[in-house]
Motif scaffolding. Structure first.
Motif, PDB file in Angstrom:
ATOM      1  N   LEU A 150      17.363   5.129  -2.119  1.00  0.00           N
ATOM      2  CA  LEU A 150      16.037   4.754  -2.601  1.00  0.00           C
ATOM      3  C   LEU A 150      16.214   3.687  -3.667  1.00  0.00           C
ATOM      4  N   GLN A 151      15.259   2.780  -3.749  1.00  0.00           N
ATOM      5  CA  GLN A 151      15.246   1.832  -4.857  1.00  0.00           C
ATOM      6  C   GLN A 151      13.988   2.076  -5.660  1.00  0.00           C
ATOM      7  N   VAL A 152      14.133   2.197  -6.962  1.00  0.00           N
ATOM      8  CA  VAL A 152      13.005   2.428  -7.850  1.00  0.00           C
ATOM      9  C   VAL A 152      12.238   1.122  -7.974  1.00  0.00           C
ATOM     10  N   ASP A 153      10.954   1.171  -7.622  1.00  0.00           N
ATOM     11  CA  ASP A 153      10.127  -0.032  -7.653  1.00  0.00           C
ATOM     12  C   ASP A 153       9.330  -0.111  -8.952  1.00  0.00           C
ATOM     13  N   THR A 166      14.116   2.632   5.606  1.00  0.00           N
ATOM     14  CA  THR A 166      12.897   2.366   6.374  1.00  0.00           C
ATOM     15  C   THR A 166      11.985   1.322   5.741  1.00  0.00           C
ATOM     16  N   GLY A 167      12.149   1.072   4.439  1.00  0.00           N
ATOM     17  CA  GLY A 167      11.260   0.148   3.738  1.00  0.00           C
ATOM     18  C   GLY A 167       9.949   0.790   3.321  1.00  0.00           C
ATOM     19  N   GLN A 168       9.763   2.071   3.588  1.00  0.00           N
ATOM     20  CA  GLN A 168       8.528   2.773   3.234  1.00  0.00           C
ATOM     21  C   GLN A 168       8.531   3.090   1.744  1.00  0.00           C
ATOM     22  N   ASP A 169       7.398   2.875   1.097  1.00  0.00           N
ATOM     23  CA  ASP A 169       7.316   3.227  -0.318  1.00  0.00           C
ATOM     24  C   ASP A 169       6.609   4.561  -0.469  1.00  0.00           C
ATOM     25  N   CYS A 170       7.014   5.305  -1.465  1.00  0.00           N
ATOM     26  CA  CYS A 170       6.490   6.639  -1.727  1.00  0.00           C
ATOM     27  C   CYS A 170       6.378   6.843  -3.225  1.00  0.00           C
ATOM     28  N   THR A 171       5.558   7.784  -3.614  1.00  0.00           N
ATOM     29  CA  THR A 171       5.423   8.144  -5.016  1.00  0.00           C
ATOM     30  C   THR A 171       6.126   9.473  -5.240  1.00  0.00           C
ATOM     31  N   ALA A 208       6.734   7.700 -10.292  1.00  0.00           N
ATOM     32  CA  ALA A 208       7.457   6.469  -9.973  1.00  0.00           C
ATOM     33  C   ALA A 208       7.219   6.142  -8.510  1.00  0.00           C
ATOM     34  N   ARG A 209       7.161   4.853  -8.208  1.00  0.00           N
ATOM     35  CA  ARG A 209       7.105   4.431  -6.809  1.00  0.00           C
ATOM     36  C   ARG A 209       8.509   4.008  -6.425  1.00  0.00           C
ATOM     37  N   VAL A 210       8.988   4.579  -5.326  1.00  0.00           N
ATOM     38  CA  VAL A 210      10.320   4.250  -4.826  1.00  0.00           C
ATOM     39  C   VAL A 210      10.194   3.735  -3.406  1.00  0.00           C
ATOM     40  N   VAL A 211      11.188   2.969  -2.984  1.00  0.00           N
ATOM     41  CA  VAL A 211      11.219   2.417  -1.635  1.00  0.00           C
ATOM     42  C   VAL A 211      12.446   2.971  -0.937  1.00  0.00           C
ATOM     43  N   ARG A 212      12.230   3.570   0.223  1.00  0.00           N
ATOM     44  CA  ARG A 212      13.355   4.051   1.026  1.00  0.00           C
ATOM     45  C   ARG A 212      14.054   2.823   1.605  1.00  0.00           C
ATOM     46  N   LEU A 213      15.334   2.664   1.319  1.00  0.00           N
ATOM     47  CA  LEU A 213      16.043   1.472   1.769  1.00  0.00           C
ATOM     48  C   LEU A 213      16.304   1.486   3.266  1.00  0.00           C
ATOM     49  N   MET A 216       0.840  -1.166   0.000  1.00  0.00           N
ATOM     50  CA  MET A 216       0.000   0.000   0.000  1.00  0.00           C
ATOM     51  C   MET A 216       0.891   1.236   0.000  1.00  0.00           C
ATOM     52  N   THR A 217       0.656   2.145  -0.909  1.00  0.00           N
ATOM     53  CA  THR A 217       1.435   3.361  -0.979  1.00  0.00           C
ATOM     54  C   THR A 217       0.790   4.395  -0.082  1.00  0.00           C
ATOM     55  N   VAL A 218       1.594   4.937   0.790  1.00  0.00           N
ATOM     56  CA  VAL A 218       1.130   5.963   1.707  1.00  0.00           C
ATOM     57  C   VAL A 218       1.711   7.278   1.229  1.00  0.00           C
ATOM     58  N   GLY A 219       0.900   8.326   1.199  1.00  0.00           N
ATOM     59  CA  GLY A 219       1.411   9.623   0.793  1.00  0.00           C
ATOM     60  C   GLY A 219       2.492  10.083   1.749  1.00  0.00           C
ATOM     61  N   CYS A 220       3.601  10.533   1.220  1.00  0.00           N
ATOM     62  CA  CYS A 220       4.679  11.022   2.060  1.00  0.00           C
ATOM     63  C   CYS A 220       5.523  11.987   1.256  1.00  0.00           C
ATOM     64  N   VAL A 221       6.254  12.769   1.948  1.00  0.00           N
ATOM     65  CA  VAL A 221       7.137  13.716   1.296  1.00  0.00           C
ATOM     66  C   VAL A 221       8.488  13.037   1.128  1.00  0.00           C
ATOM     67  N   VAL A 222       8.972  12.997  -0.082  1.00  0.00           N
ATOM     68  CA  VAL A 222      10.250  12.352  -0.350  1.00  0.00           C
ATOM     69  C   VAL A 222      11.156  13.348  -1.041  1.00  0.00           C
ATOM     70  N   GLY A 223      12.278  13.627  -0.427  1.00  0.00           N
ATOM     71  CA  GLY A 223      13.337  14.313  -1.135  1.00  0.00           C
ATOM     72  C   GLY A 223      14.257  13.210  -1.615  1.00  0.00           C
ATOM     73  N   LEU A 224      14.976  13.448  -2.650  1.00  0.00           N
ATOM     74  CA  LEU A 224      15.856  12.401  -3.144  1.00  0.00           C
ATOM     75  C   LEU A 224      17.153  12.404  -2.345  1.00  0.00           C
ATOM     76  N   VAL A 225      17.011  12.309  -1.046  1.00  0.00           N
ATOM     77  CA  VAL A 225      18.146  12.252  -0.130  1.00  0.00           C
ATOM     78  C   VAL A 225      18.114  10.889   0.534  1.00  0.00           C
ATOM     79  N   GLY A 226      19.253  10.227   0.575  1.00  0.00           N
ATOM     80  CA  GLY A 226      19.317   8.895   1.159  1.00  0.00           C
ATOM     81  C   GLY A 226      19.081   7.853   0.092  1.00  0.00           C
TER      82      GLY A 226
END
Length: 85
Positions: A13-16, A30-35, A23-28, A1-11
């Motif tokens: 990320l893996q492109v899912d 925390t494991g949280q996915d974001c758009t 694009a949906r990315v996963v923060r490596l 499930m994608t949860v709305g979140c603020v993502v800066g391209l810092v840290g």
């Protein structure tokens, strides 16, 4: 499930999933996915690529691919001789 979140391209990320505009990315960490908007990703990015601080990281991408391959190999169940699936 994608949860709305603020993502800066810092840290890391893996492109899912890549779509036309997003694009949906996963923060490596925390494991949280974001758009994110696709334009915010580096040019030439593909699904499975690792992006760190807005840059493609080919070495990190390859390490992740090898980790996944090793885990899949460990989970594989050998088929006994003579058994057809």
């Amino acid at each position: 499930m994608t949860v709305g979140c603020v993502v800066g391209l810092v840290g890391p990320l893996q492109v899912d999933v890549l779509e036309d505009a997003r694009a949906r990315v996963v923060r490596l960490d925390t494991g949280q996915d974001c758009t994110v908007e696709r334009w915010a990703l580096p040019t030439g990015v593909r699904e499975g690529d690792v992006v760190v601080d807005g840059r493609l990281e080919p070495e990190a991408t390859e390490r992740r691919r090898q980790e996944v391959a090793l885990r899949r190999a460990r989970l594989a169940v050998p088929v006994p001789p003579g058994l057809e699936l």
